[in-house]
Scaffold this motif. Structure first.
Motif, PDB file in Angstrom:
ATOM      1  N   VAL A   1      -9.166   3.186   1.543  1.00  0.00           N
ATOM      2  CA  VAL A   1     -10.097   2.809   0.483  1.00  0.00           C
ATOM      3  C   VAL A   1     -10.217   1.290   0.396  1.00  0.00           C
ATOM      4  CG1 VAL A   1     -10.525   2.878  -2.003  1.00  0.00           C
ATOM      5  CG2 VAL A   1      -9.726   4.931  -0.820  1.00  0.00           C
ATOM      6  N   ASP A   2      -9.114   0.584   0.578  1.00  0.00           N
ATOM      7  CA  ASP A   2      -9.156  -0.878   0.560  1.00  0.00           C
ATOM      8  C   ASP A   2     -10.069  -1.404   1.658  1.00  0.00           C
ATOM      9  OD1 ASP A   2      -8.395  -3.439  -0.356  1.00  0.00           O
ATOM     10  OD2 ASP A   2      -6.888  -3.585   1.224  1.00  0.00           O
TER      11      ASP A   2
ATOM     12  N   HIS B   1       0.836  -1.205   0.000  1.00  0.00           N
ATOM     13  CA  HIS B   1       0.000   0.000   0.000  1.00  0.00           C
ATOM     14  C   HIS B   1       0.868   1.251   0.000  1.00  0.00           C
ATOM     15  CE1 HIS B   1      -3.859  -2.026   1.804  1.00  0.00           C
ATOM     16  NE2 HIS B   1      -3.358  -2.692   0.789  1.00  0.00           N
TER      17      HIS B   1
ATOM     18  N   VAL C   1      -4.145   6.512   2.104  1.00  0.00           N
ATOM     19  CA  VAL C   1      -5.377   6.619   1.314  1.00  0.00           C
ATOM     20  C   VAL C   1      -5.725   5.278   0.696  1.00  0.00           C
ATOM     21  CG1 VAL C   1      -6.449   7.674  -0.707  1.00  0.00           C
ATOM     22  CG2 VAL C   1      -5.105   9.083   0.859  1.00  0.00           C
ATOM     23  N   VAL C   2      -4.739   4.602   0.133  1.00  0.00           N
ATOM     24  CA  VAL C   2      -4.983   3.280  -0.442  1.00  0.00           C
ATOM     25  C   VAL C   2      -5.459   2.315   0.641  1.00  0.00           C
ATOM     26  CG1 VAL C   2      -3.886   1.286  -1.554  1.00  0.00           C
ATOM     27  CG2 VAL C   2      -3.356   3.606  -2.328  1.00  0.00           C
TER      28      VAL C   2
ATOM     29  N   LEU D   1     -12.620   6.495  -4.887  1.00  0.00           N
ATOM     30  CA  LEU D   1     -13.506   5.437  -4.412  1.00  0.00           C
ATOM     31  C   LEU D   1     -14.833   5.462  -5.164  1.00  0.00           C
ATOM     32  CD1 LEU D   1     -14.458   3.233  -2.433  1.00  0.00           C
ATOM     33  CD2 LEU D   1     -14.982   5.069  -0.799  1.00  0.00           C
TER      34      LEU D   1
ATOM     35  N   VAL E   1     -12.593   0.280   3.125  1.00  0.00           N
ATOM     36  CA  VAL E   1     -13.973   0.665   2.839  1.00  0.00           C
ATOM     37  C   VAL E   1     -14.594  -0.253   1.789  1.00  0.00           C
ATOM     38  CG1 VAL E   1     -15.443   2.472   1.859  1.00  0.00           C
ATOM     39  CG2 VAL E   1     -13.663   3.071   3.507  1.00  0.00           C
ATOM     40  N   ILE E   2     -13.862  -0.491   0.703  1.00  0.00           N
ATOM     41  CA  ILE E   2     -14.399  -1.343  -0.356  1.00  0.00           C
ATOM     42  C   ILE E   2     -14.562  -2.778   0.130  1.00  0.00           C
ATOM     43  CG2 ILE E   2     -13.802  -2.438  -2.559  1.00  0.00           C
ATOM     44  CD1 ILE E   2     -12.788   0.185  -3.555  1.00  0.00           C
TER      45      ILE E   2
ATOM     46  N   GLY F   1      -9.087  10.573  -2.460  1.00  0.00           N
ATOM     47  CA  GLY F   1      -9.399   9.179  -2.186  1.00  0.00           C
ATOM     48  C   GLY F   1     -10.893   8.905  -2.268  1.00  0.00           C
ATOM     49  N   VAL F   2     -11.701   9.849  -1.770  1.00  0.00           N
ATOM     50  CA  VAL F   2     -13.160   9.700  -1.841  1.00  0.00           C
ATOM     51  C   VAL F   2     -13.621   9.735  -3.295  1.00  0.00           C
ATOM     52  CG1 VAL F   2     -15.372  10.773  -1.244  1.00  0.00           C
ATOM     53  CG2 VAL F   2     -13.536  10.652   0.465  1.00  0.00           C
TER      54      VAL F   2
ATOM     55  N   VAL G   1      -5.936   5.937  -6.957  1.00  0.00           N
ATOM     56  CA  VAL G   1      -6.889   4.985  -6.382  1.00  0.00           C
ATOM     57  C   VAL G   1      -7.617   4.225  -7.483  1.00  0.00           C
ATOM     58  CG1 VAL G   1      -9.057   4.798  -5.091  1.00  0.00           C
ATOM     59  CG2 VAL G   1      -7.187   6.216  -4.212  1.00  0.00           C
TER      60      VAL G   1
END
Length: 252
Positions: A85-86, A77, A81-82, A225, A88-89, A221-222, A152
């Motif tokens: 996001v990882d 990573h 941010v990565v 995403l 969250v997803i 990042g948002v 991202v």
């Protein structure tokens, strides 16, 4: 007789190993960024364009190598941010980085980035002092949103189809290109941003510029995403392979 199905989620290397990989990977990334910036300023003192070319080329190549080196352990990573996001997803389908690992990853990245800048200073005999280059202009902040969102989107789109070697080359190429197509030279990484505070050199960033930079990176990042979820609705299935696959099943 136990008729339960096996756990489809591959086991990850122990968290301590992944912590070390993220610390070293992020640290060496910042060492490459700062060290090549110092070397470029010394080798080409009167040509800023050539300095940027030398800095961006070293960073692009170095990042690709680091992804291949540490990716099988932690996923490479090297970027909060990565990591966020990882998580969250993956949270939607119990894949990706679990919540309990998010904080250790980010701590390793920030500490590694700071140590990497100090290491570059030591190697080039640069006196230790905080950076003084103010970068927080309107254009630079917009550039950080664009650079981070693109990173991202690239990482999560590649996780669905590409091998680790392709991902390493593509991410390195993107960052190298983003040095030139963004006015901020594409920090796109809160841990790298913090690390570059500790070197008052070509690649440094003043402490006062850090909060707005990080805020814009998180916003990027948002945005990234949202683009991933729109363009790749099944991205959660590949969350375990971000940035590259990392499991004990991969002969670790």
């Amino acid at each position: 007789m136990d008729h339960s199905l096996p756990d489809p989620t591959p086991a990850r290397p122990h968290l301590a190993r992944r912590f070390v990989a993220e610390f070293l990977g992020t640290g060496l990334l910042v060492t490459i960024v700062v060290g090549s910036g110092i070397a470029a300023a010394e080798l080409s003192p009167d040509d800023v364009g050539l300095q940027l070319l030398e800095n961006s080329l070293a960073t692009a190549l170095g990042l690709a190598v680091l992804i291949l080196m540490f990716g099988p352990v932690s996923g490479a990573h090297f970027n909060p941010v990565v990591t966020l996001v990882d998580w969250v997803i993956g949270a939607r389908s119990d894949t990706g980085l679990p919540l309990r690992d998010v904080a250790p990853y980010i701590v390793a990245q920030v500490l590694g980035g700071s140590a990497g800048a100090v290491l570059a200073n030591v190697m080039f005999d640069v006196p230790w002092q905080l950076a003084s280059t103010d970068r927080a202009t309107g254009g630079h902040l917009v550039a950080e949103v664009v650079a981070t969102a693109g990173l991202v989107l690239l990482v999560f789109s590649l996780a669905r189809t590409a091998s680790g070697s392709v991902t390493a080359a593509a991410v390195g190429a993107y960052i190298g290109a983003a040095y030139w197509f963004t006015s901020s030279t594409s920090f796109a990484n809160p841990a790298v941003t913090v690390g570059r505070v500790f070197s008052d050199t070509f690649a440094g960033i003043a402490p006062g510029s850090v909060p707005p930079f990080i805020l814009m990176q998180l916003l990027g990042g948002v945005v990234g995403l949202a683009l991933v979820l729109v363009l790749y609705p099944t991205a959660a299935r590949a969350a375990d392979d971000v940035v590259v696959p990392h499991s004990v099943d991969a002969k670790l």
